[in-house]
Design a protein around this motif. Structure first.
Motif, PDB file in Angstrom:
ATOM      1  N   UNK A  50       0.922  -1.030   0.083  1.00 16.43           N
ATOM      2  CA  UNK A  50       0.070   0.082  -0.010  1.00 16.43           C
ATOM      3  C   UNK A  50       0.871   1.153   0.052  1.00 16.43           C
ATOM      4  N   UNK A  51       0.452   2.232  -0.669  1.00 16.98           N
ATOM      5  CA  UNK A  51       1.125   3.304  -0.815  1.00 16.98           C
ATOM      6  C   UNK A  51       0.196   4.575  -0.054  1.00 16.98           C
ATOM      7  N   UNK A  52       1.130   5.036   0.924  1.00 17.89           N
ATOM      8  CA  UNK A  52       0.425   6.096   1.993  1.00 17.89           C
ATOM      9  C   UNK A  52      -1.139   5.573   2.292  1.00 17.89           C
ATOM     10  N   UNK A  53      -1.196   4.454   2.805  1.00 16.00           N
ATOM     11  CA  UNK A  53      -2.254   3.582   3.078  1.00 16.00           C
ATOM     12  C   UNK A  53      -3.550   3.985   2.246  1.00 16.00           C
ATOM     13  N   UNK A  54      -3.385   4.385   0.779  1.00 15.75           N
ATOM     14  CA  UNK A  54      -4.405   4.720   0.061  1.00 15.75           C
ATOM     15  C   UNK A  54      -4.599   4.056  -1.151  1.00 15.75           C
ATOM     16  N   UNK A  55      -3.679   3.515  -1.540  1.00 17.81           N
ATOM     17  CA  UNK A  55      -3.681   2.765  -2.915  1.00 17.81           C
ATOM     18  C   UNK A  55      -2.845   1.440  -2.825  1.00 17.81           C
ATOM     19  N   UNK A  56      -3.280   0.274  -3.318  1.00 14.61           N
ATOM     20  CA  UNK A  56      -2.601  -0.883  -3.258  1.00 14.61           C
ATOM     21  C   UNK A  56      -1.952  -1.296  -4.597  1.00 14.61           C
ATOM     22  N   UNK A  57      -0.870  -1.656  -4.638  1.00 14.27           N
ATOM     23  CA  UNK A  57      -0.107  -1.783  -5.911  1.00 14.27           C
ATOM     24  C   UNK A  57       0.181  -3.239  -5.807  1.00 14.27           C
ATOM     25  N   UNK A  58      -0.130  -4.141  -6.847  1.00 14.55           N
ATOM     26  CA  UNK A  58      -0.075  -5.708  -6.953  1.00 14.55           C
ATOM     27  C   UNK A  58       0.657  -5.689  -8.268  1.00 14.55           C
ATOM     28  N   UNK A  59       1.917  -6.156  -7.868  1.00 11.18           N
ATOM     29  CA  UNK A  59       2.914  -6.148  -9.359  1.00 11.18           C
ATOM     30  C   UNK A  59       3.253  -7.371  -9.628  1.00 11.18           C
ATOM     31  N   UNK A  60       3.261  -7.932 -10.645  1.00  8.45           N
ATOM     32  CA  UNK A  60       3.621  -9.119 -11.097  1.00  8.45           C
ATOM     33  C   UNK A  60       4.501  -8.990 -11.913  1.00  8.45           C
ATOM     34  N   UNK A  61       5.712  -9.936 -12.055  1.00  7.25           N
ATOM     35  CA  UNK A  61       6.741 -10.067 -13.196  1.00  7.25           C
ATOM     36  C   UNK A  61       6.143 -10.621 -14.389  1.00  7.25           C
ATOM     37  N   UNK A  62       6.293 -10.273 -15.438  1.00 11.08           N
ATOM     38  CA  UNK A  62       5.747 -10.762 -16.851  1.00 11.08           C
ATOM     39  C   UNK A  62       6.911 -11.191 -17.574  1.00 11.08           C
TER      40      UNK A  62
END
Length: 135
Positions: A50-62
């Motif tokens: 979570x960034x600044x408890x506001x947005x969730x980033x879920x990142x996958x290596x492609x």
């Protein structure tokens, strides 16, 4: 579509070492601002936070090759995005890195997340050399 390009940063390291470091998404925690990131989870092939408890980033290596790493949004991200990290050999012991993100966001969200994401990617790009030198 929101397109963000970080600054192109010169890293005093061989491009292969840089690619190897950036291919392991566990290492991304080192690149991120500790005071703005919470709920970190990662493996070699994904990270979520979570960034600044506001947005969730879920990142996958492609995928990856000798000069770039392709990442994409996972199902838990609040918007779809693709990230390309380009690593170009400059000399035997230096390379350049740049992070490019294309995010599929509506105009309102584009206004809200554009600047913070640009700052985040610049912060990450600038921390690659520091992180590799302590690796």
């Amino acid at each position: 579509m929101l397109k963000i390009k970080s600054d192109s940063i010169i890293v005093k390291s061989h491009a292969k070492k840089c690619i190897e470091f950036l291919c392991d998404l566990n290492n991304y925690q080192i690149l991120l601002p500790k005071d703005k990131i919470t709920n970190w989870e990662s493996t070699n092939d994904f990270c979520i936070f979570s960034i600044q408890k506001a947005y969730t980033l879920d990142i996958l290596k492609e995928s990856f090759d000798n000069n770039q790493i392709l990442l994409k949004s996972g199902s838990k991200s609040q918007f779809k995005f693709n990230i390309k990290i380009i690593v170009l050999e400059k000399s035997l012991n230096s390379c350049s890195t740049q992070i490019i993100c294309e995010a599929n966001v509506n105009p309102m969200l584009k206004f809200m997340v554009g600047k913070p994401l640009n700052e985040l990617f610049n912060y990450m790009a600038n921390n690659i050399e520091k992180a590799i030198s302590i690796d």
